[in-house]
Design an enzyme around this catalytic site. Structure first.
Site, mmCIF file in Angstrom:
data_model
loop_
_atom_site.group_PDB
_atom_site.id
_atom_site.type_symbol
_atom_site.label_atom_id
_atom_site.label_comp_id
_atom_site.label_asym_id
_atom_site.label_seq_id
_atom_site.Cartn_x
_atom_site.Cartn_y
_atom_site.Cartn_z
ATOM 1 N N TYR B 23 1.228 -0.942 -0.094
ATOM 2 C CA TYR B 23 0.137 0.016 0.145
ATOM 3 C C TYR B 23 0.827 1.552 -0.051
ATOM 4 O O TYR B 23 -0.068 2.389 -0.275
ATOM 5 C CB TYR B 23 -0.680 0.249 1.228
ATOM 6 C CG TYR B 23 -1.890 -1.321 1.358
ATOM 7 C CD1 TYR B 23 -1.735 -2.232 0.643
ATOM 8 C CD2 TYR B 23 -1.358 -1.865 2.378
ATOM 9 C CE1 TYR B 23 -2.979 -3.155 0.451
ATOM 10 C CE2 TYR B 23 -1.812 -3.465 2.811
ATOM 11 C CZ TYR B 23 -2.249 -3.942 2.014
ATOM 12 O OH TYR B 23 -3.081 -4.834 2.526
ATOM 13 N N GLY B 24 2.138 1.035 0.129
ATOM 14 C CA GLY B 24 3.118 1.982 0.442
ATOM 15 C C GLY B 24 2.474 2.896 -0.767
ATOM 16 O O GLY B 24 2.923 3.964 -0.732
ATOM 17 N N ASP B 25 3.943 2.168 -1.699
ATOM 18 C CA ASP B 25 4.124 2.828 -2.973
ATOM 19 C C ASP B 25 2.613 3.193 -4.071
ATOM 20 O O ASP B 25 3.009 5.117 -4.136
ATOM 21 C CB ASP B 25 4.814 2.229 -4.257
ATOM 22 C CG ASP B 25 6.019 1.637 -3.254
ATOM 23 O OD1 ASP B 25 7.436 1.763 -3.384
ATOM 24 O OD2 ASP B 25 6.305 -0.013 -2.188
ATOM 25 N N TYR B 208 5.250 -2.909 10.679
ATOM 26 C CA TYR B 208 5.708 -4.353 10.515
ATOM 27 C C TYR B 208 6.001 -4.636 11.144
ATOM 28 O O TYR B 208 5.351 -4.015 12.723
ATOM 29 C CB TYR B 208 7.260 -4.177 8.798
ATOM 30 C CG TYR B 208 7.124 -2.969 8.858
ATOM 31 C CD1 TYR B 208 6.537 -3.492 7.846
ATOM 32 C CD2 TYR B 208 7.644 -1.750 9.036
ATOM 33 C CE1 TYR B 208 6.777 -2.525 6.190
ATOM 34 C CE2 TYR B 208 7.833 -1.018 7.825
ATOM 35 C CZ TYR B 208 6.568 -1.062 6.134
ATOM 36 O OH TYR B 208 7.023 -0.046 5.327
ATOM 37 N N GLN B 272 -8.596 5.692 1.154
ATOM 38 C CA GLN B 272 -7.879 6.890 1.677
ATOM 39 C C GLN B 272 -8.713 7.634 2.334
ATOM 40 O O GLN B 272 -7.978 7.659 3.276
ATOM 41 C CB GLN B 272 -6.837 6.704 0.644
ATOM 42 C CG GLN B 272 -5.716 6.551 0.535
ATOM 43 C CD GLN B 272 -4.648 7.173 -0.819
ATOM 44 O OE1 GLN B 272 -5.640 7.664 -1.620
ATOM 45 N NE2 GLN B 272 -3.372 6.441 -1.247
ATOM 46 N N GLU B 290 6.086 5.340 3.635
ATOM 47 C CA GLU B 290 5.741 6.292 4.117
ATOM 48 C C GLU B 290 4.986 7.340 3.631
ATOM 49 O O GLU B 290 4.464 8.192 4.279
ATOM 50 C CB GLU B 290 6.423 6.601 2.079
ATOM 51 C CG GLU B 290 6.854 7.750 1.609
ATOM 52 C CD GLU B 290 7.480 8.296 0.468
ATOM 53 O OE1 GLU B 290 8.599 7.878 0.835
ATOM 54 O OE2 GLU B 290 7.391 9.351 0.108
ATOM 55 N N SER B 292 1.845 6.516 4.912
ATOM 56 C CA SER B 292 0.838 5.692 6.338
ATOM 57 C C SER B 292 1.575 7.050 7.288
ATOM 58 O O SER B 292 1.121 7.224 8.016
ATOM 59 C CB SER B 292 0.341 4.763 6.947
ATOM 60 O OG SER B 292 1.538 3.986 6.962
#
Lengths: 186, 395
Positions: B23-25, B208, B272, B290, B292
């Protein structure tokens, strides 16, 4: 071709049809371990400078120019004078030495490579590993012997290197000239 | 390759994204694409190599379709090779240094060689970092073998960088949301989270795996006040497996487990907007990566950042760089406590994180005030999208 990560000060690369001498390299880490390499470059045709950034694995067209093994002779401001084995002298502008200038000291015996473009000495490449003496550093703060705790140290010639905490004044240390990193005490 | 795609350039922007961490990138690129479309009326083509992961944060997305449109953004399945003809636009963004498809590079290079070059602006949107070197690398060119210049664009926390993603009306929406506790209570109900009272302490957990999280869950059970940990299915739950009566893979959103004074809730995935509202509604957020990480800052609530781990513990250098700027102007004791909690969590130090969490309680009020003040300071008068649009105009 070399990757951006392999490029060193003193290399000459072709960009957009022009030869550029690499004066300084700075490698940093972006997210997920990717290397980012910032290069300070000087155009050999126009004498102009620029800075560019590359991914570590980007391929760059390094060009092989005439090179001669030389040793450092003396400094005649603003030129560093090098000499080959036949006692021919070559002047290299201080600007073109880039980071290597920090390791130039009187009486050094390191075998350097002077690069020529159109008959003019344009850059100097030092050996990958050189040995210099530490002339100042703070005493070890915590008695650490693991090599993980680091501190700044001034070496002969006035440059600064980050060294392991156990290094003392008078120690001789090996430095990687590509990265400026302390490797070990010798 | 036909020659037609060398002449049909349009005003659109292409953003290419490879999904690395679920989900980050995609979280960052989807927010940027939406903002460029909504606030700057730029037609955006978002190319994504993993629509299935994308669908977790955009539930209406159909991962089987090659092309679809949401929020004014054209979303394309990025297959290798591309199975849709690529037509160059005004800008091409390779997100997080992903490698552009060969067809795209081919078109860019040939447009560059035409007498009146109409090649798109080519940008590499990099990861967010608070390290000093970013200032000196942002906006530098990177001349490619073809002669065309690609530009490195670094997000960041000061005016020398590319800024931070933040929608124009976000802070107003957040303030309105946080003005009434009814909003958070309604959200919890919509998410199927029962038993939360308005004055209970609620913590969202999107990290994580970490032994520090296991230790905190242990500690929270003995909290004098009711606490609720909201945890989505995923990597955080792996650290909580010892506390659960069922296998992590069998958990269902909405399930809850009472452990002393702590209730552990299994969160459903949200889009989001829902995720932002969740962060706004909690008293404390534990976030990662990044996207969140940044949204937790915009939530104006205290947080722990679990940074993506790197070789040689280099992530700790990045963590320290951020903590330095976040704690600038913060009283020494508050800064030290918040910093130690973050460090301990990232080092998986169970003993230290429990110790520093206890100390956090004594500084929580000024830390909350700092969290409220921080977003405007961090934004530096201009968000990433507005700086990016200006950068393209100037380059």
């Amino acid at each position: 071709m070399k990757t951006a990560h392999e490029i060193r000060p003193g290399n000459v690369i072709m960009l957009d049809g022009s030869p550029w001498v690499v004066q300084k390299t700075e490698t940093t880490r972006s997210g997920r371990n990717a290397a980012i390499v910032k290069l300070k470059l000087k155009n050999l045709l126009l004498d102009s400078g620029t800075e560019q950034t590359f991914k570590g694995e980007d391929k760059l067209d390094d060009i092989v120019l005439e090179r001669l093994d030389c040793t450092y002779s003396y400094f005649a401001d603003p030129m560093y004078v090098f000499m080959d084995e036949e006692y021919n002298q070559y002047d290299v502008e201080a600007d073109n030495l880039g980071d290597a200038a920090a390791y130039i000291v009187d009486g050094m015996e390191d075998q350097c490579q002077v690069t020529f473009y159109n008959g003019k000495a344009i850059s100097v490449e030092l050996p990958v590993h050189i040995v210099r003496e530490v002339i100042y550093t703070e005493p070890s703060a915590r008695g650490d012997t693991s090599g993980k705790v680091m501190k700044p140290a001034t070496i002969t010639g006035g440059g600064t290197v980050t060294v392991a905490d156990f290094v003392k004044v008078g120690d001789k240390i090996e430095i990687d000239t590509r990265t400026g990193e302390f490797k070990k005490r010798v | 390759m036909t020659t037609s795609n060398l002449t049909r350039t349009t005003k659109h922007w292409d953003i290419f994204c490879t999904v690395v961490d679920n989900y980050g990138d995609i979280g960052v690129t989807w927010r940027l694409a939406k903002q460029l479309a909504a606030e700057y009326h730029i037609p955006v083509h978002l190319w994504v190599d993993d629509l299935h992961s994308f669908s977790h944060i955009l539930p209406n997305l159909d991962p089987t379709l090659a092309q679809q449109t949401f929020n004014g953004v054209n979303i394309f399945q990025w297959n290798t090779p591309l199975d849709i003809e690529y037509v160059a636009g005004e800008v091409v963004i390779e997100a997080f240094a992903c490698e552009l498809p060969k067809q795209v590079k081919w078109v860019i290079e040939r447009l560059h060689k035409q007498p009146q070059s109409s090649a798109p602006h080519w940008l590499n949107l990099e990861y967010l970092s608070a390290e000093d070197w970013v200032d000196g690398c942002h906006g530098l060119p990177s001349t490619q073998p073809s002669g065309i210049k690609k530009w490195f664009y670094f997000p960041g926390f000061n005016h020398k960088t590319g800024g931070l993603i933040c929608e124009k009306n976000l802070f107003n929406e957040r303030d309105q949301w946080q003005a009434s506790p009814n909003n958070k209570m309604r959200l919890f109900e919509e998410l199927g989270l029962s038993g939360i009272r308005v004055n209970d302490t609620v913590i969202s957990v999107f990290s994580y795996e970490s032994a520090a999280l296991t230790a905190l869950i242990n500690q929270w059970q003995a909290s004098p006040k009711p606490m609720h940990a909201l945890v989505p299915k995923g990597r955080s739950l792996t650290s909580l497996a010892p506390f659960l009566p069922v296998d992590v893979t069998d958990l269902i959103p909405g399930q809850q487990f009472k452990m002393g004074n702590l209730t552990l809730h299994i969160l459903p995935m949200t889009d989001q907007t829902g995720f932002d509202r969740l962060l706004w509604s909690c008293d404390f957020n534990i976030v990662r990566g990044e996207d969140s990480f940044l949204r937790a800052q915009w939530a104006a609530k205290p947080f722990i950042w679990h940074i993506y781990p790197q070789e040689d513990d280099y992530h700790l250098v990045k963590l320290q760089a951020f903590m330095r700027i976040y704690c600038d102007n913060l009283a020494a004791q508050i800064a030290a406590t918040w910093t130690e909690v973050n460090l301990a969590f990232n080092q998986g130090d169970a003993k230290a994180v429990v110790n520093h969490w206890q100390q956090l309680n004594s500084v929580i009020l000024p830390l909350q005030q700092h969290a409220i003040n921080w977003p405007n300071n961090a934004l530096n008068d201009a968000d990433l999208a507005s700086r990016l649009v200006q950068f393209v105009k100037n380059s």
